[in-house]
Design a protein around this motif. Structure first.
Motif, PDB file in Angstrom:
ATOM      1  N   GLU A 102       2.290  10.946   8.322  1.00 47.05           N
ATOM      2  CA  GLU A 102       0.989  10.619   8.906  1.00 47.05           C
ATOM      3  C   GLU A 102       0.433   9.323   8.330  1.00 47.05           C
ATOM      4  O   GLU A 102      -0.104   8.482   9.070  1.00 47.05           O
ATOM      5  N   VAL A 103       0.576   9.143   7.025  1.00 52.11           N
ATOM      6  CA  VAL A 103       0.090   7.909   6.403  1.00 52.11           C
ATOM      7  C   VAL A 103       0.913   6.721   6.891  1.00 52.11           C
ATOM      8  O   VAL A 103       0.371   5.648   7.149  1.00 52.11           O
ATOM      9  N   GLU A 135       2.529  14.716   5.361  1.00 51.95           N
ATOM     10  CA  GLU A 135       1.467  13.822   4.904  1.00 51.95           C
ATOM     11  C   GLU A 135       1.973  12.383   4.799  1.00 51.95           C
ATOM     12  O   GLU A 135       1.284  11.446   5.200  1.00 51.95           O
ATOM     13  N   ARG A 136       3.179  12.204   4.274  1.00 49.03           N
ATOM     14  CA  ARG A 136       3.755  10.860   4.159  1.00 49.03           C
ATOM     15  C   ARG A 136       3.964  10.242   5.538  1.00 49.03           C
ATOM     16  O   ARG A 136       3.710   9.052   5.741  1.00 49.03           O
ATOM     17  N   ARG A 151       1.216   4.141  -2.950  1.00 54.97           N
ATOM     18  CA  ARG A 151       1.002   5.582  -2.716  1.00 54.97           C
ATOM     19  C   ARG A 151       2.211   6.395  -3.148  1.00 54.97           C
ATOM     20  O   ARG A 151       2.073   7.480  -3.704  1.00 54.97           O
ATOM     21  N   TYR A 201       2.395   6.379   9.835  1.00 52.44           N
ATOM     22  CA  TYR A 201       1.934   6.068  11.186  1.00 52.44           C
ATOM     23  C   TYR A 201       0.587   5.357  11.158  1.00 52.44           C
ATOM     24  O   TYR A 201       0.347   4.423  11.924  1.00 52.44           O
ATOM     25  N   ASP A 202      -0.318   5.806  10.288  1.00 54.17           N
ATOM     26  CA  ASP A 202      -1.632   5.161  10.178  1.00 54.17           C
ATOM     27  C   ASP A 202      -1.496   3.710   9.729  1.00 54.17           C
ATOM     28  O   ASP A 202      -2.133   2.818  10.288  1.00 54.17           O
ATOM     29  N   VAL A 203      -0.654   3.476   8.730  1.00 55.84           N
ATOM     30  CA  VAL A 203      -0.471   2.115   8.225  1.00 55.84           C
ATOM     31  C   VAL A 203       0.165   1.234   9.295  1.00 55.84           C
ATOM     32  O   VAL A 203      -0.234   0.081   9.481  1.00 55.84           O
ATOM     33  N   ASP A 259       0.860  11.712  -1.765  1.00 62.53           N
ATOM     34  CA  ASP A 259       1.213  12.626  -0.679  1.00 62.53           C
ATOM     35  C   ASP A 259       2.269  13.618  -1.170  1.00 62.53           C
ATOM     36  O   ASP A 259       3.322  13.239  -1.670  1.00 62.53           O
ATOM     37  N   TYR A 271       0.826  -1.206   0.000  1.00 65.24           N
ATOM     38  CA  TYR A 271       0.000   0.000   0.000  1.00 65.24           C
ATOM     39  C   TYR A 271       0.868   1.267   0.000  1.00 65.24           C
ATOM     40  O   TYR A 271       0.601   2.214  -0.743  1.00 65.24           O
ATOM     41  N   MET A 272       1.917   1.263   0.827  1.00 67.45           N
ATOM     42  CA  MET A 272       2.801   2.445   0.900  1.00 67.45           C
ATOM     43  C   MET A 272       3.566   2.651  -0.405  1.00 67.45           C
ATOM     44  O   MET A 272       3.729   3.788  -0.861  1.00 67.45           O
TER      45      MET A 272
END
Length: 74
Positions: A45-46, A42-43, A31, A48-50, A37, A27-28
């Motif tokens: 934050e994504v 933004e990168r 993206r 950390y979310d993943v 991003d 997924y990363m």
């Protein structure tokens, strides 16, 4: 009996960990390839979310993989 169940759970945990982190990495990379991003924040934050999603879903998937291993080995 308990030893067998623990063995299946640990195998399921290992398979789930590998599966979830490969899915998160895919997924990363997707993206990053699409350049979704724009900023470093933004990168981050994504990322950390993943990571949080991966950590939270590993125990759930480990029981699913354990059940599959039980069915396949019985």
């Amino acid at each position: 009996m308990l030893h067998t169940l623990i063995s299946f759970y640990l195998q399921g945990l290992l398979l789930a960990t590998i599966f979830v982190f490969i899915a998160g990495l895919t997924y990363m990379v997707n993206r990053a390839y699409k350049k979704v991003d724009k900023t470093a924040k933004e990168r981050q934050e994504v990322l950390y979310d993943v990571l949080m999603i991966c950590i939270l879903t590993v125990p759930i998937f480990s029981f699913a993989f354990m059940a599959l291993l039980l069915v396949l080995k019985s």
